[in-house]
Design a protein around this motif. Structure first.
Motif, PDB file in Angstrom:
ATOM      1  N   ALA A 266       0.811  -1.229   0.000  1.00  0.00           N
ATOM      2  CA  ALA A 266       0.000   0.000   0.000  1.00  0.00           C
ATOM      3  C   ALA A 266       0.835   1.266   0.000  1.00  0.00           C
ATOM      4  O   ALA A 266       0.315   2.360   0.168  1.00  0.00           O
ATOM      5  CB  ALA A 266      -0.973   0.016   1.188  1.00  0.00           C
ATOM      6  N   VAL A 267       2.135   1.122  -0.182  1.00  0.00           N
ATOM      7  CA  VAL A 267       3.021   2.278  -0.169  1.00  0.00           C
ATOM      8  C   VAL A 267       3.243   2.753  -1.598  1.00  0.00           C
ATOM      9  O   VAL A 267       3.553   1.966  -2.487  1.00  0.00           O
ATOM     10  CB  VAL A 267       4.363   1.918   0.497  1.00  0.00           C
ATOM     11  CG1 VAL A 267       5.317   3.097   0.440  1.00  0.00           C
ATOM     12  CG2 VAL A 267       4.129   1.476   1.926  1.00  0.00           C
ATOM     13  N   VAL A 268       3.087   4.048  -1.779  1.00  0.00           N
ATOM     14  CA  VAL A 268       3.140   4.629  -3.117  1.00  0.00           C
ATOM     15  C   VAL A 268       4.449   4.329  -3.821  1.00  0.00           C
ATOM     16  O   VAL A 268       4.487   3.890  -4.968  1.00  0.00           O
ATOM     17  CB  VAL A 268       2.918   6.154  -3.016  1.00  0.00           C
ATOM     18  CG1 VAL A 268       3.249   6.828  -4.330  1.00  0.00           C
ATOM     19  CG2 VAL A 268       1.480   6.439  -2.621  1.00  0.00           C
TER      20      VAL A 268
ATOM     21  N   LEU B  22       3.369   8.374   3.540  1.00  0.00           N
ATOM     22  CA  LEU B  22       4.053   7.390   2.703  1.00  0.00           C
ATOM     23  C   LEU B  22       3.062   6.623   1.834  1.00  0.00           C
ATOM     24  O   LEU B  22       3.369   6.237   0.705  1.00  0.00           O
ATOM     25  CB  LEU B  22       4.835   6.401   3.583  1.00  0.00           C
ATOM     26  CG  LEU B  22       6.071   6.970   4.273  1.00  0.00           C
ATOM     27  CD1 LEU B  22       6.634   5.973   5.265  1.00  0.00           C
ATOM     28  CD2 LEU B  22       7.128   7.347   3.246  1.00  0.00           C
ATOM     29  N   ILE B  23       1.851   6.410   2.368  1.00  0.00           N
ATOM     30  CA  ILE B  23       0.838   5.677   1.613  1.00  0.00           C
ATOM     31  C   ILE B  23       0.152   6.605   0.610  1.00  0.00           C
ATOM     32  O   ILE B  23      -0.313   6.163  -0.438  1.00  0.00           O
ATOM     33  CB  ILE B  23      -0.198   5.071   2.590  1.00  0.00           C
ATOM     34  CG1 ILE B  23       0.520   4.083   3.501  1.00  0.00           C
ATOM     35  CG2 ILE B  23      -1.335   4.383   1.851  1.00  0.00           C
ATOM     36  CD1 ILE B  23      -0.301   3.644   4.676  1.00  0.00           C
TER      37      ILE B  23
ATOM     38  N   SER C 165       1.101   9.004  13.138  1.00  0.00           N
ATOM     39  CA  SER C 165       0.458   8.325  12.013  1.00  0.00           C
ATOM     40  C   SER C 165       0.471   9.161  10.744  1.00  0.00           C
ATOM     41  O   SER C 165       0.314   8.623   9.640  1.00  0.00           O
ATOM     42  CB  SER C 165      -0.990   7.973  12.382  1.00  0.00           C
ATOM     43  OG  SER C 165      -1.712   9.143  12.706  1.00  0.00           O
ATOM     44  N   ILE C 166       0.733  10.450  10.899  1.00  0.00           N
ATOM     45  CA  ILE C 166       0.768  11.289   9.699  1.00  0.00           C
ATOM     46  C   ILE C 166       1.934  10.894   8.797  1.00  0.00           C
ATOM     47  O   ILE C 166       1.898  11.075   7.575  1.00  0.00           O
ATOM     48  CB  ILE C 166       0.858  12.793  10.100  1.00  0.00           C
ATOM     49  CG1 ILE C 166       0.498  13.673   8.904  1.00  0.00           C
ATOM     50  CG2 ILE C 166       2.240  13.152  10.608  1.00  0.00           C
ATOM     51  CD1 ILE C 166       0.367  15.146   9.281  1.00  0.00           C
TER      52      ILE C 166
ATOM     53  N   ILE D 114       3.215   7.687   8.282  1.00  0.00           N
ATOM     54  CA  ILE D 114       2.877   6.535   7.452  1.00  0.00           C
ATOM     55  C   ILE D 114       1.786   6.914   6.452  1.00  0.00           C
ATOM     56  O   ILE D 114       1.753   6.442   5.317  1.00  0.00           O
ATOM     57  CB  ILE D 114       2.471   5.317   8.314  1.00  0.00           C
ATOM     58  CG1 ILE D 114       2.354   4.065   7.457  1.00  0.00           C
ATOM     59  CG2 ILE D 114       1.182   5.573   9.067  1.00  0.00           C
ATOM     60  CD1 ILE D 114       3.656   3.601   6.899  1.00  0.00           C
ATOM     61  N   ASN D 115       0.918   7.822   6.898  1.00  0.00           N
ATOM     62  CA  ASN D 115      -0.143   8.293   6.008  1.00  0.00           C
ATOM     63  C   ASN D 115       0.447   8.950   4.767  1.00  0.00           C
ATOM     64  O   ASN D 115      -0.004   8.736   3.646  1.00  0.00           O
ATOM     65  CB  ASN D 115      -1.012   9.293   6.772  1.00  0.00           C
ATOM     66  CG  ASN D 115      -2.436   9.248   6.312  1.00  0.00           C
ATOM     67  OD1 ASN D 115      -3.133   8.258   6.563  1.00  0.00           O
ATOM     68  ND2 ASN D 115      -2.861  10.277   5.608  1.00  0.00           N
TER      69      ASN D 115
ATOM     70  N   SER E 222      -4.422   5.778  -3.589  1.00  0.00           N
ATOM     71  CA  SER E 222      -3.205   6.600  -3.653  1.00  0.00           C
ATOM     72  C   SER E 222      -2.110   5.880  -4.412  1.00  0.00           C
ATOM     73  O   SER E 222      -1.403   6.474  -5.239  1.00  0.00           O
ATOM     74  CB  SER E 222      -2.717   6.918  -2.232  1.00  0.00           C
ATOM     75  OG  SER E 222      -3.699   7.639  -1.548  1.00  0.00           O
TER      76      SER E 222
ATOM     77  N   ASN F 193      -7.193  10.649   5.834  1.00  0.00           N
ATOM     78  CA  ASN F 193      -6.458  11.846   5.415  1.00  0.00           C
ATOM     79  C   ASN F 193      -5.593  11.534   4.190  1.00  0.00           C
ATOM     80  O   ASN F 193      -4.368  11.607   4.224  1.00  0.00           O
ATOM     81  CB  ASN F 193      -5.582  12.328   6.587  1.00  0.00           C
ATOM     82  CG  ASN F 193      -4.881  13.630   6.270  1.00  0.00           C
ATOM     83  OD1 ASN F 193      -5.305  14.371   5.386  1.00  0.00           O
ATOM     84  ND2 ASN F 193      -3.799  13.896   6.996  1.00  0.00           N
ATOM     85  N   THR F 194      -6.264  11.159   3.116  1.00  0.00           N
ATOM     86  CA  THR F 194      -5.551  10.870   1.859  1.00  0.00           C
ATOM     87  C   THR F 194      -6.319  11.500   0.718  1.00  0.00           C
ATOM     88  O   THR F 194      -7.396  12.080   0.911  1.00  0.00           O
ATOM     89  CB  THR F 194      -5.454   9.355   1.612  1.00  0.00           C
ATOM     90  OG1 THR F 194      -6.789   8.849   1.444  1.00  0.00           O
ATOM     91  CG2 THR F 194      -4.786   8.634   2.771  1.00  0.00           C
TER      92      THR F 194
ATOM     93  N   ASN G 236      -5.606   9.466  10.198  1.00  0.00           N
ATOM     94  CA  ASN G 236      -4.507   8.935   9.389  1.00  0.00           C
ATOM     95  C   ASN G 236      -4.484   7.420   9.450  1.00  0.00           C
ATOM     96  O   ASN G 236      -4.947   6.813  10.418  1.00  0.00           O
ATOM     97  CB  ASN G 236      -3.166   9.461   9.901  1.00  0.00           C
ATOM     98  CG  ASN G 236      -3.058  10.965   9.735  1.00  0.00           C
ATOM     99  OD1 ASN G 236      -3.417  11.515   8.702  1.00  0.00           O
ATOM    100  ND2 ASN G 236      -2.574  11.634  10.777  1.00  0.00           N
ATOM    101  N   TYR G 237      -3.832   6.872   8.443  1.00  0.00           N
ATOM    102  CA  TYR G 237      -3.572   5.442   8.515  1.00  0.00           C
ATOM    103  C   TYR G 237      -2.734   5.181   9.767  1.00  0.00           C
ATOM    104  O   TYR G 237      -1.806   5.905  10.073  1.00  0.00           O
ATOM    105  CB  TYR G 237      -2.774   4.956   7.290  1.00  0.00           C
ATOM    106  CG  TYR G 237      -3.592   4.816   6.036  1.00  0.00           C
ATOM    107  CD1 TYR G 237      -4.656   3.925   5.989  1.00  0.00           C
ATOM    108  CD2 TYR G 237      -3.281   5.542   4.890  1.00  0.00           C
ATOM    109  CE1 TYR G 237      -5.399   3.777   4.826  1.00  0.00           C
ATOM    110  CE2 TYR G 237      -4.014   5.397   3.732  1.00  0.00           C
ATOM    111  CZ  TYR G 237      -5.075   4.516   3.701  1.00  0.00           C
ATOM    112  OH  TYR G 237      -5.823   4.365   2.550  1.00  0.00           O
ATOM    113  N   GLY G 238      -3.086   4.144  10.457  1.00  0.00           N
ATOM    114  CA  GLY G 238      -2.310   3.803  11.653  1.00  0.00           C
ATOM    115  C   GLY G 238      -2.924   4.316  12.940  1.00  0.00           C
ATOM    116  O   GLY G 238      -2.476   3.931  14.020  1.00  0.00           O
ATOM    117  N   ASP G 239      -3.920   5.209  12.833  1.00  0.00           N
ATOM    118  CA  ASP G 239      -4.572   5.681  14.063  1.00  0.00           C
ATOM    119  C   ASP G 239      -5.320   4.515  14.705  1.00  0.00           C
ATOM    120  O   ASP G 239      -6.085   3.806  14.041  1.00  0.00           O
ATOM    121  CB  ASP G 239      -5.548   6.824  13.736  1.00  0.00           C
ATOM    122  CG  ASP G 239      -4.819   8.144  13.503  1.00  0.00           C
ATOM    123  OD1 ASP G 239      -3.599   8.184  13.797  1.00  0.00           O
ATOM    124  OD2 ASP G 239      -5.437   9.097  13.009  1.00  0.00           O
TER     125      ASP G 239
END
Lengths: 392, 576
Positions: A79-81, B88-89, B82-83, B85-86, A107, A175-176, A205-208
């Motif tokens: 999932a990493v750009v 990076l994705i 988390s911002i 990793i956000n 993304s 937040n994307t 955010n991802y990971g929250d």
């Protein structure tokens, strides 16, 4: 030194053999660049299964281009750009690789579009919902989607809210760019529907690990329901947050479909039963009794040792990928070549395909690279056994 | 210096030596004590500064470590946001929020930190500075991306100098793997400038790099002299440990040791004066009885009075010395008396012996006079004998010469002539003998010269066609050997004159005679004439002369050899 020399010799031999085999086995390759390393995601596995079922059926029926077999090559972008772009570059460099499927992370797809078009690689989207995946401004456009998109999903969610009598909605979004695209669509919809009011917009955010503060903000804003744009991990975190609140503070959640990209019932556990959750879906395998569905199920049973579609965690991904692979095979035959440009053009000319989801009169045209339409969407919920059920 | 030359105060006396020894000992002790105390004080001061330096180094260590740790903790927390990793994705989509986030991010403290979020290949996604550049160093990526570990590293490049790099992997819970990295970069200069390190306000302490790079701090009052120089390494947290940081005291106010030197000098003068006075008193006390003993010895030596005795008192070695001295005087007196008695007796005995010797001497002188008289008389008689023998032989020769006048036979004449020459040769021996002083040995050189002169006149009538050369190196012979030897020479020379140079030939005759160190006499008579006839054996010849020569050689107990080369030479050797 001797060991290093032997290792290099073996490596060179293996690489040569591999290159020779790729070029000499006469197979036509399909790439899948998805988030296999993402722990909670099941959509990638469903997409892979859908492609493999279709490939198996096509190969069993003689392959394409007069007998050439299809084969799948996967790449994990987690999932990493940056990894997604790198994977697409590597896949584009492969001989006889005609197209690349993507996963659910918009993304990772959108950031790859410049490389996709620069290299002339066909992108087949069975899940990622951001409008900009297809509405990307490239001409010719190498991106084709057989899935829903945000500008269809949001109205479906809004219609459902209104149907439920919710006029004040709080929004919680990832937040994307995908989240922001959804907010744009929501704003656009609200601007045209004065009876709907957005009371609060919250980002995460991802990971929250908890979205409680976001939810409380929405709750304080007086919202009657929550519009959620999230994938399964953060969606599950919100459901569990809400489930821990008193009943009177538990707002209904109307979610985008991406929460179904994982094993959502497993992630939420008992909390799922305590929250009023509805989400967008495109296809219900359980109710599909077509010959195609039976054939697909039979192949799935043989290939993956599953007995029923209910065992597939993200069934929409399987169905979308299956139909998209089938359409790709038709395009290859129509192009009469593995030339990507010809296949791209052929994709816009494929007609009359009886798919798993529906009958496609002409899936793609020069001006329309969306194989599905708004009518294919419906709201669904999870049953207590974890299966997805359409909300009538 | 003898015991009798003892005088108080003189450097060569015992008391002087005692004084000098005590003063020298005192001075040595003073110098040693002063040296030790001075060194000890220096050591104490040095230890104090080392302690100060170590304390400063420790505190500076802690402060630097706290600063680094504080930054590390903050960066670690930031990396977990988390911002990150956000972003990076959602790299492209994140620009709207990640860039403002970094731009507005203010690290704690006043140290400027360059913070950059990078993707898994080190490409910068966002930073709090413009154009942050890439962090694609393989070591960095391997450490943080593959191992998923924080990295603290020291960077050095010419453009930016030394910098500290702290890198943190951005790990996403959903993949449980590093998907990017957060890099914090701090200028070393900035770090040291903004970290309040510990300095001793009284001393100048520099924090410097061993490599000689620019990081130098100082806090010190101006002036002062270099007295000690110390260095203390700092053991700071990584990556500063790569710097080999050290704190160094390079300058500080010198400790005033003037008062200590004054104290040393005054104490030294006092101790020296005290030592001189004490040594004088001690030496006077120690040598009092020695001085008494010295007076007694001087009295005895001046007057020769052996009745004087030294006073025996006290318990020490001087008492023993005085007793020994008295005993020695007693012995000396006894010896002197005994010697005088013996001298008188011996004198008397010697007088008697002397008288006897005078008598014997007179007798001997008389006997010697008689002997000399007898010897003189014997010499006279011996000379007279030789003279009479010579005269008799001359008479015989004259008689032979007279008889020769009546002989007409040539052979008989020759026999008479040869007999005459032989008698004259013997006569010449006796003549030479009575003309010598000792009458026992004859100087053969003189004899041979006279002999060959006569022979040459008799045989050649004074012609010079034949030369005779004699080389006789100081050979003397007694009469028993001289007569046969003279006759041999007579026969051989006569034989040569008669036969070797016939028909008026010229030639020469050599006579050599010498004696070696063992008493062997070698005689050679040779000529360069026509040579001894090859067919004649000189030992068995009818020639009377040669028979006589052989006979005479046998008489001498010698040997004879004939050498026929360039004439004739006879070589005779005998012991004499």
């Amino acid at each position: 030194m001797k060991k290093v020399f032997v290792f290099l010799l073996v490596a060179v031999f293996t690489m040569t053999l591999s290159a020779t085999s790729h070029s000499s086995d006469n197979k036509i390759y399909i790439g899948l660049n998805a988030e296999f390393g993402h722990i909670t995601s099941t959509s990638d596995d469903a997409i892979k299964q859908g492609i493999l079922i279709a490939v198996d059926e096509i190969n069993r029926s003689g392959g394409v281009l007069g007998g050439r077999k299809l084969a799948l090559i996967t790449r994990d972008n987690r999932a990493v750009v940056a990894r997604s772009i790198q994977n697409n570059k590597e896949l584009a460099a492969m001989h006889d690789l005609v197209a690349v499927f993507c996963g659910k992370f918009s993304s990772a797809v959108i950031e790859s579009l410049p490389v996709i078009h620069e290299l002339g690689l066909i992108l087949l989207d069975p899940w990622a919902a951001n409008d900009k995946v297809i509405d990307n401004g490239y001409d010719p456009n190498y991106a084709f989607r057989l899935s829903l998109k945000d500008s269809w999903a949001v109205p479906a969610m809004m219609r459902y809210a209104k149907k439920q009598g919710f006029t004040k909605l709080g929004v919680i979004l990832i937040n994307t760019s995908w989240g922001r695209n959804n907010l744009d669509v929501i704003k656009h919809y609200v601007a045209r529907n004065a009876d709907i009011q957005i009371t609060e917009v919250q980002w995460f955010n991802y990971g929250d690990k908890s979205l409680l503060d976001k939810y409380n903000a929405v709750l304080r804003s007086g919202a009657q329901a929550v519009l959620l744009v999230a994938i399964e991990a953060e969606g599950a975190a919100l459901v569990k947050d809400i489930a821990r609140l008193p009943l009177q503070k538990r707002l209904p959640v109307i979610s985008h479909w991406a929460i179904a990209g994982g094993d959502f019932p497993a992630l939420t556990g008992p909390a799922l039963g305590k929250v009023n959750l509805a989400f967008v879906q495109t296809f219900d395998l359980h109710t599909n009794k077509s010959d195609r569905a039976r054939s697909v199920l039979a192949t799935a049973r043989r290939l993956f040792k599953i007995s029923e579609f209910s065992e597939v965690k993200s069934p929409a991904g399987l169905a979308h990928a299956y139909d998209l692979t089938r359409i790709l095979a038709l395009a290859i035959n129509k192009a009469g070549s593995t030339d990507r440009k010809k296949i791209r053009n052929a994709l816009e000319q494929v007609t009359k395909y009886y798919g798993l989801i529906k009958f496609y009169e002409q899936p793609f045209t020069g001006s329309n690279h969306e194989a599905l339409g708004p009518d294919n969407l419906f709201m669904a919920r999870y049953n207590s056994d974890g299966t997805i059920e359409e909300i009538k | 210096m003898s015991l009798f030359s003892l005088k108080s105060g003189k450097s060569g006396s015992i008391s002087g030596r005692i004084m000098m020894a005590m003063i020298a000992l005192t001075l040595v002790i003073m110098v040693i004590i002063a040296g030790i105390s001075y060194g000890f004080m220096r050591h104490l001061i040095k230890q104090n500064f080392i302690k100060t330096l170590e304390q400063s180094a420790r505190q500076s260590d802690q402060k630097l470590e706290l600063t680094i740790n504080s930054i590390s903790e903050e960066m670690l927390r930031l990396s977990l946001n988390s911002i990150m990793i956000n972003a990076l994705i959602d790299t492209g989509g994140s620009k709207g929020y990640i860039v403002p986030f970094f731009e507005s991010y203010k690290p704690k403290g006043d140290i400027n930190i360059k913070i950059t979020l990078c993707d898994f290949m080190g490409k910068a996604i966002a930073s709090n500075v413009k154009n942050p550049g890439a962090y694609n160093d393989p070591k960095l990526l391997k450490h943080t991306m593959r191992r998923g570990m924080n990295l603290a590293e020291l960077l050095t490049d010419k453009a930016d100098g030394k910098r500290i790099l702290l890198a943190y992997p951005i790990v996403w819970e959903m993949t449980r793997k590093p998907e990017g990295l957060l890099v914090a970069e701090i200028s070393l200069e900035e770090l040291f400038d903004k970290t309040p390190l510990n300095f001793n306000e009284d001393n100048k302490i520099n924090l410097s790099l061993s490599s000689g790079n620019r990081v130098v701090f100082s806090k010190i009052k101006a002036g002062g002299k270099v007295f000690f120089k110390f260095t203390e390494n700092l053991h700071v947290t990584p990556p500063l440990d790569q710097l080999d940081l050290r704190m160094e005291i390079v300058d500080y106010e010198e400790i005033d040791f003037g008062w200590l030197i004054v104290v040393y000098i005054l104490t030294g003068i006092f101790l020296l004066a005290l030592t001189i006075w004490l040594s004088k008193r001690v030496s006077y006390f120690l040598t009092a009885r020695l001085r008494d003993l010295r007076s007694t010895t001087q009295k005895i030596s001046n007057s020769g009075d052996l009745e004087t005795r030294a006073e025996i008192a006290g318990p020490d070695e001087v008492r023993t010395l005085a007793a020994s001295f008295n005993a020695m005087i007693d012995k000396l007196k006894e010896s002197r008396d005994l010697l005088e008695t013996r001298i008188a007796e011996r004198t008397m005995e010697l007088s008697k012996v002397n008288e006897q010797l005078q008598e014997e001497l007179a007798e001997r002188r008389h006997a010697e006079e008689q002997i000399v008289s007898a010897l003189r008389e014997k010499d006279i008689l011996l000379k007279e004998i030789h003279h009479r023998v010579k005269n008799n032989l001359q008479i015989v020769a004259s008689m032979l010469h007279l008889q020769l006048g009546y002989i007409e036979d040539k052979g008989a004449r020759i026999l008479f002539e040869e007999s005459q020459k032989r008698v004259e040769s013997m006569s010449l021996i006796h003549e030479k003998l009575y003309r010598t002083k000792d009458l026992a040995r004859i100087d053969f050189d003189d004899y041979v010269n006279s002999l060959v002169g006569n022979l040459l006149n008799l045989n050649t009538g004074g012609s010079e066609r034949i030369g005779i050369k004699s080389a006789i190196e100081g050979v003397t012979l007694d009469v028993n050997n001289a007569i046969p030897c003279g006759l041999i020479i007579n026969e051989l020379v006569s034989n040569a004159l008669r036969h070797a140079f016939p028909e008026g030939r010229e030639g020469k005759i050599d006579i050599c005679m010498r004696r070696d160190h063992r008493g062997n006499v070698a005689l050679m008579v040779g000529d360069n004439g026509i040579g001894f006839p090859e067919d004649i054996d000189f030992r068995n010849t009818k020639s009377l002369g040669m028979q006589l020569v052989i006979s005479l050689v046998n008489q001498l107990g010698g040997v004879i050899q004939l050498v026929r080369r360039e004439g004739t030479s006879f070589r005779i050797a005998f012991r004499a």
